[in-house]
Scaffold this motif. Sequence first.
Motif, mmCIF file in Angstrom:
data_model
loop_
_atom_site.group_PDB
_atom_site.id
_atom_site.type_symbol
_atom_site.label_atom_id
_atom_site.label_comp_id
_atom_site.label_asym_id
_atom_site.label_seq_id
_atom_site.Cartn_x
_atom_site.Cartn_y
_atom_site.Cartn_z
ATOM 1 N N ALA A 162 1.387 -5.990 -5.352
ATOM 2 C CA ALA A 162 2.172 -5.919 -4.116
ATOM 3 C C ALA A 162 3.342 -4.959 -4.285
ATOM 4 C CB ALA A 162 2.677 -7.305 -3.732
ATOM 5 N N GLN A 163 3.979 -4.986 -5.452
ATOM 6 C CA GLN A 163 5.092 -4.071 -5.714
ATOM 7 C C GLN A 163 4.609 -2.619 -5.643
ATOM 8 O OE1 GLN A 163 6.132 -5.756 -9.514
ATOM 9 N NE2 GLN A 163 7.745 -7.035 -8.627
ATOM 10 N N ASN A 164 3.464 -2.352 -6.240
ATOM 11 C CA ASN A 164 2.905 -1.001 -6.204
ATOM 12 C C ASN A 164 2.543 -0.589 -4.780
ATOM 13 O OD1 ASN A 164 1.672 1.449 -7.432
ATOM 14 N ND2 ASN A 164 -0.176 0.534 -6.585
ATOM 15 N N ASN A 165 1.851 -1.467 -4.052
ATOM 16 C CA ASN A 165 1.427 -1.121 -2.691
ATOM 17 C C ASN A 165 2.613 -0.964 -1.755
ATOM 18 O OD1 ASN A 165 -1.110 -1.244 -3.740
ATOM 19 N ND2 ASN A 165 -1.832 -2.894 -2.454
ATOM 20 N N LEU A 166 3.667 -1.772 -1.949
ATOM 21 C CA LEU A 166 4.884 -1.611 -1.154
ATOM 22 C C LEU A 166 5.504 -0.243 -1.442
ATOM 23 C CD1 LEU A 166 7.011 -2.698 0.771
ATOM 24 C CD2 LEU A 166 8.089 -3.855 -1.196
ATOM 25 N N GLY A 167 5.513 0.142 -2.717
ATOM 26 C CA GLY A 167 6.006 1.470 -3.080
ATOM 27 C C GLY A 167 5.222 2.580 -2.412
ATOM 28 N N VAL A 168 3.911 2.430 -2.332
ATOM 29 C CA VAL A 168 3.062 3.440 -1.682
ATOM 30 C C VAL A 168 3.444 3.573 -0.204
ATOM 31 C CG1 VAL A 168 0.701 3.946 -0.921
ATOM 32 C CG2 VAL A 168 1.121 3.224 -3.282
ATOM 33 N N ILE A 169 3.582 2.439 0.483
ATOM 34 C CA ILE A 169 3.949 2.481 1.911
ATOM 35 C C ILE A 169 5.314 3.128 2.089
ATOM 36 C CG2 ILE A 169 4.557 1.066 3.913
ATOM 37 C CD1 ILE A 169 2.331 -0.889 3.032
ATOM 38 N N LEU A 170 6.280 2.751 1.251
ATOM 39 C CA LEU A 170 7.623 3.325 1.353
ATOM 40 C C LEU A 170 7.624 4.822 1.078
ATOM 41 C CD1 LEU A 170 9.565 0.425 -0.369
ATOM 42 C CD2 LEU A 170 9.798 1.138 2.029
ATOM 43 N N SER A 171 6.832 5.263 0.109
ATOM 44 C CA SER A 171 6.772 6.708 -0.176
ATOM 45 C C SER A 171 6.115 7.458 0.977
ATOM 46 C CB SER A 171 6.055 6.990 -1.500
ATOM 47 O OG SER A 171 4.679 6.693 -1.419
ATOM 48 N N GLN A 172 5.135 6.840 1.630
ATOM 49 C CA GLN A 172 4.516 7.461 2.811
ATOM 50 C C GLN A 172 5.510 7.554 3.961
ATOM 51 O OE1 GLN A 172 1.141 4.863 3.330
ATOM 52 N NE2 GLN A 172 -0.146 6.041 1.925
ATOM 53 N N GLU A 173 6.462 6.630 4.002
ATOM 54 C CA GLU A 173 7.509 6.658 5.026
ATOM 55 C C GLU A 173 8.637 7.622 4.650
ATOM 56 O OE1 GLU A 173 8.759 2.569 5.278
ATOM 57 O OE2 GLU A 173 7.064 2.002 6.550
ATOM 58 N N GLY A 174 8.579 8.184 3.432
ATOM 59 C CA GLY A 174 9.591 9.138 2.988
ATOM 60 C C GLY A 174 10.758 8.514 2.245
ATOM 61 N N ASP A 175 10.709 7.230 1.950
ATOM 62 C CA ASP A 175 11.786 6.553 1.227
ATOM 63 C C ASP A 175 11.429 6.469 -0.261
ATOM 64 O OD1 ASP A 175 13.862 5.000 0.292
ATOM 65 O OD2 ASP A 175 13.506 3.315 1.644
ATOM 66 N N ALA A 185 10.910 3.385 -2.969
ATOM 67 C CA ALA A 185 9.552 3.359 -3.512
ATOM 68 C C ALA A 185 9.605 3.375 -5.039
ATOM 69 C CB ALA A 185 8.744 4.546 -2.999
ATOM 70 N N GLY A 186 10.466 4.234 -5.588
ATOM 71 C CA GLY A 186 10.623 4.310 -7.042
ATOM 72 C C GLY A 186 11.072 2.988 -7.635
ATOM 73 N N HIS A 187 11.969 2.314 -6.940
ATOM 74 C CA HIS A 187 12.436 0.986 -7.379
ATOM 75 C C HIS A 187 11.249 0.024 -7.526
ATOM 76 C CE1 HIS A 187 14.614 -2.852 -7.288
ATOM 77 N NE2 HIS A 187 13.834 -3.198 -6.285
ATOM 78 N N TRP A 188 10.375 -0.024 -6.497
ATOM 79 C CA TRP A 188 9.243 -0.952 -6.536
ATOM 80 C C TRP A 188 8.186 -0.511 -7.538
ATOM 81 C CZ3 TRP A 188 9.908 -5.634 -5.334
ATOM 82 C CH2 TRP A 188 10.826 -5.987 -4.349
ATOM 83 N N PHE A 189 7.982 0.805 -7.671
ATOM 84 C CA PHE A 189 7.030 1.285 -8.685
ATOM 85 C C PHE A 189 7.495 0.872 -10.088
ATOM 86 C CE2 PHE A 189 5.723 4.975 -5.708
ATOM 87 C CZ PHE A 189 4.645 4.262 -5.214
ATOM 88 N N ARG A 190 8.801 0.986 -10.363
ATOM 89 C CA ARG A 190 9.312 0.602 -11.674
ATOM 90 C C ARG A 190 9.123 -0.891 -11.932
ATOM 91 N NH1 ARG A 190 12.673 4.525 -10.148
ATOM 92 N NH2 ARG A 190 12.725 6.339 -11.508
ATOM 93 N N LYS A 191 9.364 -1.698 -10.925
ATOM 94 C CA LYS A 191 9.136 -3.140 -11.076
ATOM 95 C C LYS A 191 7.654 -3.412 -11.365
ATOM 96 C CE LYS A 191 12.858 -5.303 -8.481
ATOM 97 N NZ LYS A 191 13.222 -6.451 -9.281
ATOM 98 N N ALA A 192 6.784 -2.722 -10.656
ATOM 99 C CA ALA A 192 5.346 -2.909 -10.869
ATOM 100 C C ALA A 192 4.944 -2.475 -12.274
ATOM 101 C CB ALA A 192 4.554 -2.123 -9.823
ATOM 102 N N ILE A 193 5.541 -1.390 -12.764
ATOM 103 C CA ILE A 193 5.260 -0.935 -14.129
ATOM 104 C C ILE A 193 5.668 -2.015 -15.125
ATOM 105 C CG2 ILE A 193 5.940 0.727 -15.911
ATOM 106 C CD1 ILE A 193 6.170 2.809 -13.559
ATOM 107 N N ARG A 194 6.865 -2.580 -14.936
ATOM 108 C CA ARG A 194 7.327 -3.647 -15.833
ATOM 109 C C ARG A 194 6.411 -4.862 -15.783
ATOM 110 N NH1 ARG A 194 12.422 -1.823 -14.073
ATOM 111 N NH2 ARG A 194 12.602 -3.479 -12.511
#
Length: 183
Positions: free
Chosen positions: A125-138, A142-151
């Motif tokens: 969910a963290q990764n997919n939320l990051g994808v949606i946010l990056s598609q929205e230009g944020d 998005a990076g914040h959620w991608f990092r959480k997903a990586i952890r």
Amino acid sequence: MEDHEKQNKLIRRIHVGMTIAAVFIGLVLALSAGADYDDDRDLFLYIKAKAEAGDIQAQSALGEAYWFGQGTQQNDRLARIWWEKSAKRGDADAQYNLGALYQNKNDTTAKFWFEKAAKQGNADAQNNLGVILSQEGDNETAGHWFRKAIRNGSEEARQNLIDIGQSPHRRSRKRKMYKWKYQ
């Protein structure tokens, strides 16, 4: 990397598998008391009874059963209904499943459910939320959620972070200041 991603998806399914296993143990105990067991239909009916009685994990598992047609006919509408019951009560797996169900159909609803599951630590969910946010230009959020997903073990999030031009090895501001001050 592909094998690692498969392992992550398998780990995510362990939660549902443990719920089904617990229900199965209950069914086995019931059978030892004299009940008849024919097939997965009986297991489905047991999970359904637990879900109807309000068991949050059984509600999520029932959604899975309907989604995959395990012990019953496959039914997307009933899967959604049971996931919504469980998700509204805070089940992160059901919240993730709803996000995945709505992704690419209604990204606002997908984002809502992914965010709820992401806040509970669901890496997918963290990764997919990051994808949606990056598609929205944020890309910052998005990076914040991608990092959480990586952890939390998502290799896919690592690549997504790189794709938006951020490093997965972000140093803390305090460490940067220390390095600058004492060099």
